[in-house]
Enzyme design. Structure first.
Site, PDB file in Angstrom:
ATOM      1  N   THR A 126       0.839  -1.203   0.000  1.00 53.94           N
ATOM      2  CA  THR A 126       0.000   0.000   0.000  1.00 53.94           C
ATOM      3  C   THR A 126       0.872   1.251   0.000  1.00 53.94           C
ATOM      4  O   THR A 126       2.018   1.228   0.449  1.00 53.94           O
ATOM      5  CB  THR A 126      -0.938   0.011   1.218  1.00 53.94           C
ATOM      6  N   TYR A 174       1.812  11.719  15.211  1.00 59.46           N
ATOM      7  CA  TYR A 174       2.430  10.761  14.286  1.00 59.46           C
ATOM      8  C   TYR A 174       3.145   9.658  15.063  1.00 59.46           C
ATOM      9  O   TYR A 174       2.983   8.468  14.767  1.00 59.46           O
ATOM     10  CB  TYR A 174       3.416  11.492  13.368  1.00 59.46           C
ATOM     11  N   ILE A 200       9.394   4.882  -0.230  1.00 57.81           N
ATOM     12  CA  ILE A 200       9.727   3.580   0.324  1.00 57.81           C
ATOM     13  C   ILE A 200       8.793   2.504  -0.210  1.00 57.81           C
ATOM     14  O   ILE A 200       9.222   1.394  -0.532  1.00 57.81           O
ATOM     15  CB  ILE A 200       9.688   3.628   1.864  1.00 57.81           C
ATOM     16  N   GLY A 201       7.518   2.829  -0.334  1.00 61.17           N
ATOM     17  CA  GLY A 201       6.561   1.845  -0.830  1.00 61.17           C
ATOM     18  C   GLY A 201       6.894   1.362  -2.227  1.00 61.17           C
ATOM     19  O   GLY A 201       6.840   0.153  -2.511  1.00 61.17           O
TER      20      GLY A 201
END
Length: 259
Positions: free
Chosen positions: A13, A149, A19-20
């Site tokens: 996802t 976060y 990074i994905g």
């Protein structure tokens, strides 16, 4: 060491960039059929084209129940799921309203919760599966400039540990990965003004940022996207069969604890 993921379907996802995308590319290079996900159909299509033949895409906003349902309808089963989607927004605690907290919770935590409910039972039925949460060193080093976060990423680590216990004995592993500062497109954009001002290479600007704002870093630089992706690809493979319930760091040594 040979990582062979032929015959495996991997969903990543938030994988149109950063990074994905690096993770999706690494999984594809190891033979997996990779499913790219993002909110924009245009960006999904572009990422699929960059990876090539063993990739396809599903555009859906997984920060919403409707987007989750759309994705699962298009992909009812997966052997490997990497819950990478995440957002961050610097904001002082006293200026951070409920809407900001809720948006971070829905995207950074509940998107992964829903994916786990959807895909873990099928993995257990098959007797094999890999589910990975992309957390952050901020899960342990809560950043004062975005406490919301850090809390969401701590939740991801706890969720992975709990799910690993829930899946005990099924052949399914669940882990979290904790990157530190990583030179993704998002970080490059954040540092662009300083790069333009200094005229230095972006790698040098990123290293200076790490040394100033993450001074406990042992490598004293930002990691590359590929360095983070390499850890995820290994954990997604059959070679990592004895690793579950773990929070694995790719933080360059930023987290200053032994455990």
């Amino acid at each position: 060491m040979n990582i062979d993921l032929h015959g495996k379907t991997a969903l990543v996802t938030g994988s149109t960039e950063g990074i994905g995308f690096g993770i999706a590319q690494g999984l594809a290079r190891s033979g997996a059929e990779v499913v790219i996900n993002g909110r924009s159909q245009t960006k999904v299509d572009a990422a699929v084209a960059r990876i090539g033949g063993n990739a396809r895409g599903i555009a859906a906003d997984l920060g919403t129940i409707e987007g989750h349902d759309r994705l699962v309808a298009a992909l009812p089963k997966a052997d490997i799921v990497v819950s990478n989607l995440g957002i961050f927004q610097p904001s002082d605690f006293f200026d951070t309203d409920d809407a900001t907290w809720d948006r971070h919770w829905q995207v950074n935590v509940m998107a992964g919760v829903r994916l786990a409910r959807a895909y873990l039972p099928g993995m257990a039925a098959d007797g094999w599966g890999r589910f990975l949460f992309l957390a952050s060193e901020s899960a342990f080093n809560i950043p004062v400039e975005m406490i919301h976060y850090g809390v969401s990423k701590t939740a991801d680590v706890a969720l992975a540990r709990g799910l690993a216990k829930r899946m005990a004995g099924t052949g399914v592993t669940v882990n979290s990965v904790l990157p530190g500062p990583t030179l993704s497109e998002g970080v490059e954009a954040m540092l662009e003004a300083e790069r333009a001002k200094s005229g230095k290479p972006i790698e040098d600007v990123a290293a200076a940022f790490v040394q100033q704002h993450r001074s406990t870093s042992i490598i004293q630089r930002a990691a590359s996207v590929e360095e983070v992706a390499n850890m995820v690809v290994y954990l997604a493979s059959p070679l990592a069969s004895a690793t579950t319930g773990a929070a694995l760091r790719v933080d360059g040594g930023v987290i200053d604890t032994l455990m």
